[in-house]
Design a protein around this motif. Structure first.
Motif, short mmCIF file in Angstrom:
data_model
loop_
_atom_site.label_atom_id
_atom_site.label_comp_id
_atom_site.label_asym_id
_atom_site.label_seq_id
_atom_site.Cartn_x
_atom_site.Cartn_y
_atom_site.Cartn_z
N SER A 170 0.83 -1.22 0.00
CA SER A 170 0.00 0.00 0.00
C SER A 170 0.86 1.26 0.00
O SER A 170 0.36 2.35 -0.26
N ALA A 171 2.15 1.14 0.29
CA ALA A 171 3.04 2.31 0.31
C ALA A 171 3.34 2.80 -1.11
O ALA A 171 3.89 3.89 -1.27
N ASN A 172 3.00 2.02 -2.12
CA ASN A 172 3.45 2.34 -3.48
C ASN A 172 2.35 2.85 -4.41
O ASN A 172 2.54 2.88 -5.62
N PHE A 173 1.21 3.25 -3.88
CA PHE A 173 0.15 3.82 -4.71
C PHE A 173 0.18 5.35 -4.63
O PHE A 173 0.50 5.92 -3.58
N GLY A 174 -0.17 5.98 -5.74
CA GLY A 174 -0.24 7.44 -5.76
C GLY A 174 1.13 8.08 -5.63
O GLY A 174 2.16 7.43 -5.81
N ASP A 175 1.14 9.39 -5.32
CA ASP A 175 2.41 10.10 -5.14
C ASP A 175 2.96 9.89 -3.75
O ASP A 175 4.18 9.93 -3.55
N ALA A 176 2.06 9.69 -2.78
CA ALA A 176 2.51 9.53 -1.39
C ALA A 176 1.45 8.83 -0.57
O ALA A 176 0.26 8.86 -0.91
N SER A 177 1.88 8.19 0.50
CA SER A 177 0.96 7.53 1.43
C SER A 177 1.41 7.81 2.84
O SER A 177 2.58 7.65 3.18
#
Ligand SMILES: *Cc1c(COP(=O)(O)O)cnc(C)c1O
Length: 364
Positions: A170-177
Motif C-alpha cells: 500500500s506504500a506504493n500507490f499514488g504520489d505519497a501515502s
C-alpha cells in the motif's frame, strides 16, 4: 466479566525493548535522526518495498508535512471523503487548502471513483483518499483520473500498514501515502507515523521540514516545524516490526471467527474480503441495517464491552468548519449512522469474540 476494550496495543517483551534502547545510555543521542531512527527507516523501506520513507512523531504531522511539501497555492482544493478520522480533513485545512467532499462507495466505504470527476474544479490540485479500515481504495481508477487532470494523489493509509495488492504494498500507490504508528494501530511506535513517496527529490525537503526547515545549522530554506520521531519511539518500532507478521496472523484468526459467527446474518452487513488483497485485519466494522447502531453500542457497553462508532460524525459535520461545506454524501452519511467497529486485537480470546457475537445476535 472482565472489560473488553476496542483494542489493546501490541508490545514486545520488556526485555526485548530494554535491549533495543540500552545503547542510548552510552550514546546519549535521544532524537534528531539517531541510530534507531535510521534503522527503523531502513527496516520499513525493506518491509514495505518502497524507495522513500520519512518518519514523523505522529501520522497527522506526516500528512501535514507531505501536503505542505507539495507547495499548493493557498485556497487550493483537495478532494477527499468525510468518512474518516478527524486528522485527514484537519490536515488539509491546516495546510491552507479547502477540502472538497466526495462520497464513498457502499461496499468498502472508500472514495467512490465514479463520483470523483464531478468534484474537480479549476482550483483542484490533489486527491486525498482514505484506505478506510485497511480496505484499499480503487487505486487504478483514482490514478487514471488524477493523470488525466494532472492532480497529485496522497493516500491516508493510516489503516493500511502491511496491506498488499497483488504483492504490491500500500506504500506504493499514488504520489505519497501516510501511515500512522499510533499505539492503537496494527503496527506502532507508541506515537509515530511516516510518509512513503515516489519522488526521491522530496527526501531532503521533508527531512528539513520536520526539523524547523533547516538543512544545516546555518541554512534554513523552508518554513518548517518540529515533527521528528525520537529514538525511543523508533526503538519500539524496530521491536514491533519483528513481530508484525505473527500479530497480523493472530488478528486474522479473530476476524475469521467474527466472520464465521456474523456472516449471512439478516440485518447486518460485513465488508467482504477484497480480491487479490492481503489484509492486515486492522478493524472489524459491522453495519447494522435493522437494529439501531446506538442500541447495539449501549448494549455492549452495559456488558463492559467497548465498541467504537468509527467514523461518526462525518468530518464534514464538524463544528470547526462552520457550514461552508455543502457536502452531499448520502452513502457516507448512512454508513456513519449505522457502523460500529467491534473489539479487535491480536490477543482477543475467541471466547470473548463469542460473547460479543452472542450479545449482538440476541438483540437482532
Ligand atoms: C490514526 C489516524 C490518523 C492520525 O494518525 P496519528 O498517528 O494518530 O496522528 C489519520 N488518519 C486516520 C484515518 C487514522 O485512523
Amino acid at each position: 466479566m472482565p472489560n473488553i476494550n476496542i483494542t489493546r496495543s501490541s508490545m514486545p517483551t520488556y526485555e526485548e525493548y530494554c535491549e533495543e534502547i540500552r545503547g542510548l545510555w552510552d550514546s546519549r543521542w535521544l532524537t534528531n535522526m539517531g541510530i534507531k531512527h535510521r534503522q527503523l527507516e531502513a527496516d520499513l523501506k525493506n518491509y514495505l518495498h518502497t524507495p522513500n520513507i520519512t518518519l514523523y512523531t505522529n501520522g497527522h504531522l506526516a500528512l501535514e508535512h507531505i501536503i505542505s511539501a507539495m507547495d499548493f497555492p493557498a485556497g487550493s482544493e483537495i478532494i477527499t471523503t468525510p468518512f474518516t478520522f478527524a486528522s485527514t480533513t484537519q490536515a488539509i485545512v491546516r495546510c491552507g487548502c479547502v477540502p472538497v467532499f466526495c462520497d464513498v462507495e457502499k461496499t468498502y466505504y472508500t472514495l467512490d471513483a465514479s463520483k470523483l470527476e464531478a468534484c474537480i474544479t479549476d482550483q483542484t490540485v490533489a486527491i486525498l483518499p482514505v484506505h478506510v479500515y485497511g480496505n484499499l481504495c480503487d487505486v487504478d481508477a483514482i490514478q487514471a483520473i488524477a493523470d488525466k487532470h494532472y492532480l497529485k494523489v496522497i493516500y491516508d493509509a493510516a489503516h493500511a500498514f502491511g496491506v498488499t495488492r497483488g504483492g504490491v504494498s500500500s506504500a506504493n500507490f499514488g504520489d505519497a501515502s501516510m501511515f500512522s504508528f499510533h499505539a492503537t494501530k496494527v503496527f506502532h511506535t507508541i506515537e509515530g507515523g511516516a510518509v512513503a513517496y515516489s519522488d526521491g527529490n522530496l527526501v531532503d525537503k521533508l527531512n528539513a521540514l520536520k526539523n524547523f526547515g533547516m538543512t544545516s545549522a546555518e541554512d534554513v530554506p523552508y518554513v518548517g516545524g518540529n515533527a521528528k520521531m525520537n529514538e525511543f519511539q523508533a526503538a519500539m518500532g524496530v521491536c514491533n516490526l519483528r513481530h508484525l507478521d505473527s500479530e497480523i496472523a493472530k488478528r486474522k484468526i479473530v476476524v475469521e471467527h467474527y466472520r464465521q459467527r456474523l456472516s449471512d446474518v439478516a440485518g447486518l452487513h460485513l465488508c467482504p474480503a477484497q480480491e487479490d488483497v492481503q489484509s492486515n485485519y486492522a478493524y472489524f466494522p459491522v453495519v447494522f441495517e435493522t437494529v439501531s447502531r446506538d442500541q447495539i453500542f449501549a448494549h455492549l457497553q452495559e456488558n463492559h464491552i467497548t465498541a467504537r462508532k468509527y467514523f461518526y460524525p462525518l468530518t464534514s459535520d464538524f463544528a470547526c468548519y462552520g457550514d461552508i461545506h455543502t457536502a452531499v454524501t448520502p452513502v457516507a452519511q448512512s454508513i456513519a449512522q449505522n457502523v460500529l467497529c467491534l473489539p479487535l486485537y491480536a490477543d482477543l480470546a475467541l471466547e470473548d469474540v463469542d460473547r460479543i457475537c452472542d450479545l449482538i445476535l440476541n438483540l437482532l
